[in-house]
Design a protein around this motif. Structure first.
Motif, short mmCIF file in Angstrom:
data_model
loop_
_atom_site.label_atom_id
_atom_site.label_comp_id
_atom_site.label_asym_id
_atom_site.label_seq_id
_atom_site.Cartn_x
_atom_site.Cartn_y
_atom_site.Cartn_z
N CYS A 522 4.43 -4.02 7.43
CA CYS A 522 3.92 -2.93 6.59
C CYS A 522 4.64 -2.88 5.26
CB CYS A 522 4.07 -1.60 7.32
SG CYS A 522 3.04 -1.42 8.80
N PHE A 523 5.93 -3.14 5.26
CA PHE A 523 6.73 -3.15 4.03
C PHE A 523 6.27 -4.27 3.10
CE2 PHE A 523 10.45 -5.33 2.14
CZ PHE A 523 10.75 -4.42 1.15
N LEU A 524 6.02 -5.46 3.66
CA LEU A 524 5.54 -6.57 2.83
C LEU A 524 4.15 -6.29 2.26
CD1 LEU A 524 6.70 -9.64 4.97
CD2 LEU A 524 7.85 -8.59 3.02
N GLU A 525 3.28 -5.71 3.09
CA GLU A 525 1.95 -5.33 2.59
C GLU A 525 2.07 -4.25 1.51
OE1 GLU A 525 -1.45 -6.07 3.41
OE2 GLU A 525 -0.54 -7.92 4.13
N ASP A 526 2.98 -3.34 1.69
CA ASP A 526 3.19 -2.27 0.72
C ASP A 526 3.63 -2.84 -0.63
OD1 ASP A 526 3.35 0.24 -0.34
OD2 ASP A 526 5.17 0.83 0.74
N LEU A 527 4.51 -3.83 -0.60
CA LEU A 527 4.98 -4.44 -1.84
C LEU A 527 3.87 -5.19 -2.57
CD1 LEU A 527 8.52 -5.90 -1.01
CD2 LEU A 527 7.97 -4.03 -2.57
N GLU A 528 3.01 -5.86 -1.83
CA GLU A 528 1.98 -6.69 -2.45
C GLU A 528 0.76 -5.88 -2.90
OE1 GLU A 528 0.86 -10.01 -0.11
OE2 GLU A 528 2.82 -10.99 -0.26
N ARG A 529 0.45 -4.79 -2.23
CA ARG A 529 -0.79 -4.06 -2.52
C ARG A 529 -0.57 -2.85 -3.42
NH1 ARG A 529 -5.09 -5.63 0.57
NH2 ARG A 529 -4.62 -7.11 2.26
N ASN A 530 0.64 -2.34 -3.50
CA ASN A 530 0.91 -1.13 -4.28
C ASN A 530 1.89 -1.43 -5.40
OD1 ASN A 530 -0.73 0.43 -2.49
ND2 ASN A 530 0.99 0.53 -1.05
N ASP A 531 1.84 -0.59 -6.44
CA ASP A 531 2.71 -0.79 -7.61
C ASP A 531 3.46 0.47 -8.02
OD1 ASP A 531 0.60 0.71 -8.51
OD2 ASP A 531 -0.16 -0.79 -9.94
N GLY A 532 3.37 1.52 -7.25
CA GLY A 532 4.08 2.75 -7.56
C GLY A 532 3.33 3.71 -8.46
N SER A 533 2.14 3.35 -8.85
CA SER A 533 1.35 4.24 -9.69
C SER A 533 0.77 5.37 -8.85
CB SER A 533 0.22 3.45 -10.37
OG SER A 533 -0.65 2.90 -9.40
N PRO A 534 0.28 6.44 -9.48
CA PRO A 534 -0.32 7.53 -8.70
C PRO A 534 -1.52 7.07 -7.87
CG PRO A 534 0.17 8.27 -10.92
CD PRO A 534 0.41 6.80 -10.91
N GLN A 535 -2.24 6.03 -8.37
CA GLN A 535 -3.38 5.52 -7.60
C GLN A 535 -2.92 4.64 -6.43
OE1 GLN A 535 -3.07 5.20 -10.95
NE2 GLN A 535 -4.44 6.93 -11.49
N LYS A 536 -1.80 3.90 -6.61
CA LYS A 536 -1.29 3.00 -5.58
C LYS A 536 0.21 3.26 -5.36
CE LYS A 536 -4.54 -0.77 -6.47
NZ LYS A 536 -4.65 -2.21 -6.83
#
Length: 558
Positions: A522-536
């Motif tokens: 889940c952590f690896l998927e979180d790093l690749e799919r999200n960027d910290g923006s309000p949308q992601k």
């Protein structure tokens, strides 16, 4: 459809086995006439009897001997070996008085400070060992003793007098210490990530304590699989019906004129008082009896498949539970109610086919390994060196293949629980994700293995010490009837308790290990799919974001 067909065939085989099988062949002894001892007409005769070979030569029935070897109606001797064996066990180990206390194991999960302390302590131990080996090596500088002078001996103390022994110890400890220090220096960030994930798993278990008891469900399901396989195998092995034939008959007596010699009969319902119904052999005719070996192989195949499916169901259930914790943005407020039950029901409703397919692939490899072991055992004496080498290579390759498939299946089940896709797509995505982060995978695996090893060692060692003091009489327990002096060999119950403690600890720590693996993916998927923006936004913990120098950007207002 294919999986359903295999299950239908397995049910049919089990039904036929239970229809024709007779487990009394295993539970009760039989005499020379095929009658069971201890039941029916022989209810008061529980022991099988053996004939007196000296008197047998003068009392041989010619007809019986012609049909089925020697029949000897002489004074016989009961078989008391089994009863004597049980009595000796009870007197030696006092089985009836062994008391194994039921213990509830509470797991303590290490934090980052504990892990760093453990690493520092480990480095200090290696440094102390290096210093000690160096001192011993220098103290033997004037010794001329070598391995050629010592030769081979079972006395280890002799080898410690050789200077080269301490040199070898010194080199090995120095290499291990250097590798450990280099790993701490160059992989410190990844080690901190692994520690943070382990901390997060501890928090997840704290919020979802029900996951610690799921191994009990797995144990019950595995017990059902083993019982089903064992009963079916027993009925298959005892499915041959016994044949009886008439011998030693006097046709002049009433009721005997209609009975012919050498015809089949029923020993429990004799119609002629002078006729003897003698056991001949077991039925080996018919399609079912001729294929018993093949049916046993299919039964083993079904057993392995069921066991692998139960394990896969447990992996998918726990993975779905821990994934629901990770993808909850506000923890613990957003964690679903009864996450373990919801994950279990999702796995049964949507993912049974994928889990069964993954279990089938693993079962096929295990069947090949069993066949290789069988062939190696059968042709071991007839094999030449080249054939043995090829057999060893095949066994090694399929062993590695089984380990690889288990690794792929485990991570595929996690991706199935997260995204709900089929087995092949989930296995491909999981493997690609792990290969893109191979260094993190290796570091997390080794750190987790070290912590789990310490945890199991703590639990098993503690229970073993308590069992030793209890069974050796050093701990007096009031209010019990246990007598320490009656134990002639108290190591047997101690070994039993330690083995049981290891199985229990392994089951509970497997939940922890599954949680770490799930949160890592889940952590690896979180790093690749999200960027910290309000949308992601990132779903990882603040500690992980701090280690990676990442943060969630606040939403713009106005």
């Amino acid at each position: 459809m294919f999986l359903l067909l295999i299950n239908i065939v397995d049910v049919c085989i089990s039904s036929v086995a239970w229809l024709y099988g007779d487990p009394r062949h295993v539970l009760y002894p039989r005499n020379s006439t095929g009658m069971f001892c201890g039941i029916g007409q022989n209810k008061d005769k529980p022991n099988v009897m053996y004939f007196d070979i000296v008197k047998c030569a003068t009392a041989t029935n010619v007809m019986a001997a012609a049909l089925q070897g020697l029949q000897c109606p002489t004074t016989q001797v009961p078989d008391l070996y089994f009863n004597s064996f049980i009595i000796s066990l009870r007197s030696t180990y006092n089985i009836d008085k062994i008391f194994i206390p039921k213990t509830i194991l509470f797991l303590y999960f290490l934090t980052d400070d504990d892990f760093l302390f453990s690493v520092v302590f480990l480095c200090s131990c290696f440094l102390s060992g290096i210093w000690y080996c160096y001192n011993e090596y220098m103290s033997l500088s004037n010794s001329a003793l070598t391995y050629n002078n010592v030769g081979f001996t079972t006395n280890v103390q002799v080898y410690l007098q050789v200077r080269d022994t301490w040199l070898a110890f010194l080199i090995i400890l120095s290499i291990v210490e250097a590798v450990l220090l280099l790993a701490l220096i160059f992989l410190r960030t990844r080690i901190l990530i692994a520690i943070a994930l382990i901390q997060e798993t501890s928090k997840a278990l704290g919020h979802m304590m029900s996951t610690l008891f799921y191994p009990i469900v797995t144990f019950v399901l595995l017990l059902v699989c083993v019982s089903y396989w064992g009963i079916t195998a027993l009925y298959l092995a005892t499915s041959g019906a016994p044949f009886y034939k008439v011998v030693a008959m006097n046709t002049s007596q009433s009721g005997c004129s209609v009975i012919r010699a050498n015809e089949t009969c029923d020993p429990e319902y004799p119609t002629c008082p002078s006729a003897r119904c003698v056991f001949i052999n077991y039925n080996t005719e018919g399609l079912f009896q001729r294929n018993l070996f093949n049916l046993q192989i299919y039964n083993v195949f079904a057993f392995l498949w069921c066991v692998n499916f139960v394990i896969a169901l447990g992996h998918c259930t726990l993975a779905g539970t821990f994934a629901s914790y990770y993808w909850a943005f506000s923890k613990p407020a957003d964690i679903p109610t009864f996450p373990l039950i919801q994950s279990f029901m999702r796995a049964l409703r949507y993912h049974v086919g994928s889990l069964a397919f993954g279990a089938l692939i693993l079962t096929l490899v295990q069947i090949v390994r069993i066949i290789l072991e069988y062939l190696d055992h059968k042709f071991k004496e007839a094999q030449n060196p080249c054939t043995r080498f090829i057999m060893c290579c095949l066994k090694c390759c399929f062993y590695c293949l089984e380990k690889f498939i288990k690794f792929i299946n485990r991570n595929a089940y996690i991706m199935i629980a997260i995204y709900g896709k089929n087995f092949c797509v989930s296995a491909k995505n999981a493997f690609s994700l792990l290969m893109r982060n191979i260094i993190r995978v290796v570091v997390l695996d080794k750190v987790t293995d070290l912590l789990l090893f310490f945890g199991k060692l703590l639990v098993v060692g503690g229970v073993g010490v308590l069992a030793f003091f209890f069974f050796s009489g050093r701990i007096q327990t009031p209010g019990t009837t246990f007598e320490t002096a009656a134990l002639n060999y108290y190591w047997m119950p101690i070994i039993t308790v330690v083995f049981g403690a290891y199985l229990i600890a392994h089951g509970f720590f497997s939940v922890y290990n599954m949680g770490v693996d799930t949160l890592f993916l889940c952590f690896l998927e979180d790093l690749e799919r999200n960027d910290g923006s309000p949308q992601k936004p990132y779903f990882m913990s603040k500690n992980l974001m701090k280690i990676l120098n990442k943060k969630n950007k606040p939403a713009k207002t106005g």
